[in-house]
Scaffold this motif. Sequence first.
Motif, PDB file in Angstrom:
ATOM      1  N   SER A 200       0.634  -1.202   0.000  1.00  0.00           N
ATOM      2  CA  SER A 200      -0.025  -0.157   0.037  1.00  0.00           C
ATOM      3  C   SER A 200       0.830   1.297  -0.284  1.00  0.00           C
ATOM      4  O   SER A 200       0.385   2.328  -0.111  1.00  0.00           O
ATOM      5  CB  SER A 200      -0.732  -0.023   1.147  1.00  0.00           C
ATOM      6  OG  SER A 200      -0.097  -0.050   2.335  1.00  0.00           O
ATOM      7  N   ILE A 201       2.197   1.274   0.235  1.00  0.00           N
ATOM      8  CA  ILE A 201       3.063   2.121   0.133  1.00  0.00           C
ATOM      9  C   ILE A 201       3.671   2.364  -1.086  1.00  0.00           C
ATOM     10  O   ILE A 201       3.717   1.506  -1.806  1.00  0.00           O
ATOM     11  CB  ILE A 201       4.173   2.176   1.256  1.00  0.00           C
ATOM     12  CG1 ILE A 201       4.954   0.975   0.990  1.00  0.00           C
ATOM     13  CG2 ILE A 201       3.494   1.987   2.711  1.00  0.00           C
ATOM     14  CD1 ILE A 201       6.141   0.644   2.188  1.00  0.00           C
ATOM     15  N   PRO A 202       4.340   3.796  -1.479  1.00  0.00           N
ATOM     16  CA  PRO A 202       4.767   3.991  -2.830  1.00  0.00           C
ATOM     17  C   PRO A 202       5.714   3.135  -3.126  1.00  0.00           C
ATOM     18  O   PRO A 202       6.761   3.025  -2.319  1.00  0.00           O
ATOM     19  CB  PRO A 202       4.923   5.145  -2.992  1.00  0.00           C
ATOM     20  CG  PRO A 202       3.848   5.979  -1.586  1.00  0.00           C
ATOM     21  CD  PRO A 202       3.855   5.033  -0.747  1.00  0.00           C
ATOM     22  N   THR A 203       6.201   2.793  -4.263  1.00  0.00           N
ATOM     23  CA  THR A 203       7.433   2.130  -4.669  1.00  0.00           C
ATOM     24  C   THR A 203       8.000   3.224  -5.705  1.00  0.00           C
ATOM     25  O   THR A 203       7.367   3.812  -6.557  1.00  0.00           O
ATOM     26  CB  THR A 203       7.174   0.973  -5.547  1.00  0.00           C
ATOM     27  OG1 THR A 203       6.290   1.104  -6.655  1.00  0.00           O
ATOM     28  CG2 THR A 203       6.817  -0.052  -4.600  1.00  0.00           C
ATOM     29  N   ILE A 204       9.369   3.515  -5.466  1.00  0.00           N
ATOM     30  CA  ILE A 204      10.169   4.398  -6.367  1.00  0.00           C
ATOM     31  C   ILE A 204      11.147   3.770  -7.026  1.00  0.00           C
ATOM     32  O   ILE A 204      12.153   3.337  -6.730  1.00  0.00           O
ATOM     33  CB  ILE A 204      10.507   5.413  -5.324  1.00  0.00           C
ATOM     34  CG1 ILE A 204       9.661   5.952  -4.384  1.00  0.00           C
ATOM     35  CG2 ILE A 204      11.145   6.740  -6.206  1.00  0.00           C
ATOM     36  CD1 ILE A 204       8.549   6.911  -4.948  1.00  0.00           C
ATOM     37  N   GLY A 205      10.913   3.549  -8.370  1.00  0.00           N
ATOM     38  CA  GLY A 205      11.688   2.875  -9.095  1.00  0.00           C
ATOM     39  C   GLY A 205      13.039   3.575  -9.802  1.00  0.00           C
ATOM     40  O   GLY A 205      13.018   4.796  -9.842  1.00  0.00           O
TER      41      GLY A 205
END
Length: 283
Positions: A200-205
């Motif tokens: 549910s938390i953002p993924t930063i690629g």
Amino acid sequence: MKGQRLSTNDIVTMKRRGERIAMLTAYDYTSAQMVDAAGVHMILVGDTVGMVVQGQDTTLPVTLDQIVYHSQMVARGAQRALLVGDMPFMTYQVNVEDALRNSARLMTEGKVGAVKIEGGVAIAPTIERLVNVGIPVCGHLGFTPQSTHAMGGPRIQGKEPSAAASLVADAKALEAAGAFAIVLELVPASVAQEISQRVSIPTIGIGAGPHCDGEVQVFHDLFGLYTDFKPRHTRRYLNVAQDVVTAARQFVRDVSEGTFPGAEQTSDIGPEAKERFRALLTA
């Protein structure tokens, strides 16, 4: 939200709204001003400073003192973006007490709003302890630069099904520990997509394909300042190094030929003052 610094809650809310997150590194006052004015949501004071600023081969030599120093400059330059400070190698791995002490220092002295820590399931208890005392944490999975020697250099992680499944488990562990976001570096696109859908938390690629909730890039890579190599996962929006070399060559020519400085760059005393000055010298 003009004039108000973004918080970790704002970043999490962006994922819930389906808004993508732009993150860039910055290491000084001037670069922080520029990327903040551009509207990036997060600024990472990364241990990549060791490579793109200091000229090191890896991030490992970077110290906490150095990250604090650069974070202070960035905090003065950026007014809106959430500031995230990298925790350097061995500032959090030995024990929880070290992690607490060093993270607190980075926040109080470096003025960052969150810290970034590399690792998965094994580091989750440390992240949980930090979060419980009010220190926001961004996780980092996939290729973790502080483990570059153990990983054999910058290589795609999670290509094998079992390794990919482990990355998903790591991401779930970081989420459960209270991390507000996770950087996914050099991860296959389908694996990054699966992780992004399962937490549910953002993924930063970074080198993890288009399916993450956001993207982070290194300032010097994006704008062509770092010329040692160009990572495959970056896009050059400018070639500043070439422009600077061209301009510097012109400067050298102008100085050599005596055309710089000229009248526009020169100030002098008036004729009367000049006459009195010369009289004093001959008195």
